[in-house]
Design a protein around this motif. Structure first.
Motif, PDB file in Angstrom:
ATOM      1  N   ASP A  48       0.843  -1.184   0.000  1.00  0.00           N
ATOM      2  CA  ASP A  48       0.000   0.000   0.000  1.00  0.00           C
ATOM      3  C   ASP A  48       0.884   1.241   0.000  1.00  0.00           C
ATOM      4  OD1 ASP A  48      -3.056   0.499   1.827  1.00  0.00           O
ATOM      5  OD2 ASP A  48      -2.222   1.549   0.130  1.00  0.00           O
ATOM      6  N   THR A  49       0.306   2.359  -0.391  1.00  0.00           N
ATOM      7  CA  THR A  49       1.078   3.592  -0.324  1.00  0.00           C
ATOM      8  C   THR A  49       1.243   3.973   1.133  1.00  0.00           C
ATOM      9  OG1 THR A  49      -0.995   4.695  -0.635  1.00  0.00           O
ATOM     10  CG2 THR A  49       0.481   4.641  -2.530  1.00  0.00           C
ATOM     11  N   VAL A  50       2.422   4.268   1.512  1.00  0.00           N
ATOM     12  CA  VAL A  50       2.630   4.807   2.852  1.00  0.00           C
ATOM     13  C   VAL A  50       2.210   6.264   2.768  1.00  0.00           C
ATOM     14  CG1 VAL A  50       4.380   5.436   4.543  1.00  0.00           C
ATOM     15  CG2 VAL A  50       4.490   3.221   3.391  1.00  0.00           C
ATOM     16  N   PHE A  91     -11.655   5.169  -0.240  1.00  0.00           N
ATOM     17  CA  PHE A  91     -10.405   5.906  -0.466  1.00  0.00           C
ATOM     18  C   PHE A  91      -9.560   5.893   0.804  1.00  0.00           C
ATOM     19  CE2 PHE A  91     -13.615   7.590  -3.324  1.00  0.00           C
ATOM     20  CZ  PHE A  91     -12.953   7.569  -4.541  1.00  0.00           C
ATOM     21  N   ASP A  92      -8.354   5.371   0.693  1.00  0.00           N
ATOM     22  CA  ASP A  92      -7.465   5.236   1.848  1.00  0.00           C
ATOM     23  C   ASP A  92      -6.383   6.316   1.881  1.00  0.00           C
ATOM     24  OD1 ASP A  92      -8.885   2.913   2.204  1.00  0.00           O
ATOM     25  OD2 ASP A  92      -7.149   1.589   2.269  1.00  0.00           O
ATOM     26  N   ASP A  93      -5.751   6.397   3.036  1.00  0.00           N
ATOM     27  CA  ASP A  93      -4.474   7.109   3.248  1.00  0.00           C
ATOM     28  C   ASP A  93      -4.582   8.624   3.385  1.00  0.00           C
ATOM     29  OD1 ASP A  93      -3.451   4.581   2.945  1.00  0.00           O
ATOM     30  OD2 ASP A  93      -2.291   5.008   1.141  1.00  0.00           O
ATOM     31  N   ASN A 145      -0.316   6.010  11.425  1.00  0.00           N
ATOM     32  CA  ASN A 145       0.678   6.327  10.392  1.00  0.00           C
ATOM     33  C   ASN A 145       1.003   5.089   9.553  1.00  0.00           C
ATOM     34  OD1 ASN A 145       2.365   7.980   8.943  1.00  0.00           O
ATOM     35  ND2 ASN A 145       4.098   7.799  10.376  1.00  0.00           N
ATOM     36  N   HIS A 146      -0.062   4.369   9.197  1.00  0.00           N
ATOM     37  CA  HIS A 146       0.050   3.259   8.253  1.00  0.00           C
ATOM     38  C   HIS A 146       0.893   2.081   8.756  1.00  0.00           C
ATOM     39  CE1 HIS A 146      -0.502   1.554   4.232  1.00  0.00           C
ATOM     40  NE2 HIS A 146      -1.439   2.466   4.113  1.00  0.00           N
ATOM     41  N   ALA A 147       0.794   1.796  10.036  1.00  0.00           N
ATOM     42  CA  ALA A 147       1.539   0.646  10.569  1.00  0.00           C
ATOM     43  C   ALA A 147       0.757  -0.648  10.309  1.00  0.00           C
ATOM     44  CB  ALA A 147       1.749   0.823  12.060  1.00  0.00           C
TER      45      ALA A 147
HETATM   46 NI    NI Z   1      -3.153   2.503   3.047  1.00  0.00          NI
END
Ligand code: NI
Length: 281
Positions: A48-50, A91-93, A145-147
């Motif tokens: 996944d995009t960080v 939609f993520d991130d 933070n995307h862990a």
């Molecule tokens: Ni993500």
């Protein structure tokens, strides 16, 4: 003369009435969805995009928050996704530098979606999170933070999910129990430890984070979708917003209603579930 024959008729027809009622109940039970939620095979881990938002200045939280509209289980205007084919765009991130363009596009197309925000980006851009809600979208958390939830203790992963939910509440006024585990990475012990949370995964990956190609993103979203699909995209990918008109037109042409995650179901999503897709006819 009047009452006696009528009573006799009632007695005679009673077994028929009971029989018809019984048959009706049996028929009704077949109409109920046999399996409320498909438990698809867990999606393979993806890179996944960080969260690529490198800004360090924190924006001040909005002073006056509007009363958040409550998502309606059962769909907009009473759409029943058990009867009508629905899909949910997610939609993520975010929020990110692309958020306003994405939200403008969704508003223009009259489509509502679900945003899984990181806590860190929520703190950086609380106005966009408030706008997501004001525009009628549904919200969930996507870790601080995307862990990866499996690469830390369950207690740490759940504290992180709580902290993210608190940031989303501070920015938008919305209490959400929905969590999208980064990389789709979770297990039963993490889910059990995160009491009060439901994990929302996906069964269509547009791979927008990898291709950055509007045509390929649209192709995945339109052609991989099935009734009840949850479609994974990213707030942080500018080409995803560019692909949206084609995605929405293509899905509508295939007869899909576009709904938020809560609207994919006819009952509020309860805690303790891991969901890959929604109700379908
Ligand atoms: Ni993500």
């Amino acid at each position: 003369m009047g009452s006696k024959p009528r009573l006799g008729m009632w007695r005679a027809s009673l077994p028929i009435v009971v029989g018809v009622l019984g048959l009706g109940l049996v028929a009704f039970s077949f109409l109920l969805p046999s399996q409320a939620m498909d438990q698809a095979t867990p999606a393979p881990e993806v890179t996944d995009t960080v969260a690529a938002d490198l800004e360090v200045t924190k924006a001040a939280p909005p002073s006056a928050l509007p009363e958040p509209p409550q998502p309606t289980p059962g769909g907009p205007g009473g759409i029943d996704c058990g009867q009508v084919a629905c899909v949910a765009l997610t939609f993520d991130d975010g929020p990110s530098a692309n958020s306003d363009a994405l939200l403008d596009k969704l508003a223009e197309l009259g489509v509502r979606a679900t945003f899984f925000n990181t806590g860190r980006n929520t703190e950086l851009r609380p106005d966009q999170v408030a706008r997501q809600v004001a525009d009628g979208h549904a919200l969930g958390g996507h870790s601080w933070n995307h862990a990866d939830m499996r690469k830390r203790s369950a207690a740490e992963a759940c504290a992180d999910a709580d902290r993210t939910a608190a940031a989303i509440k501070a920015a938008s006024g919305v209490d959400t129990i929905l969590v999208r585990p980064p990389y789709g990475s979770w297990n039963d012990s993490v889910l059990a430890a995160c009491t009060g949370k439901a994990f929302i995964l996906w069964n269509v990956d547009t791979e927008d984070w990898s291709s950055h190609d509007p045509a390929k993103i649209a192709d995945h979203a339109i052609n991989d979708a099935k009734p009840g699909s949850i479609i994974l995209m990213h707030d942080t990918v500018a080409e995803t917003a560019q692909a949206l008109p084609e995605i929405v037109a293509g899905l509508k042409a295939k007869g899909y209603e576009l709904v938020t995650i809560p609207e994919l179901f006819n009952e509020p999503i309860g805690p303790g579930q891991a969901i890959y897709s929604g109700l379908h006819p």
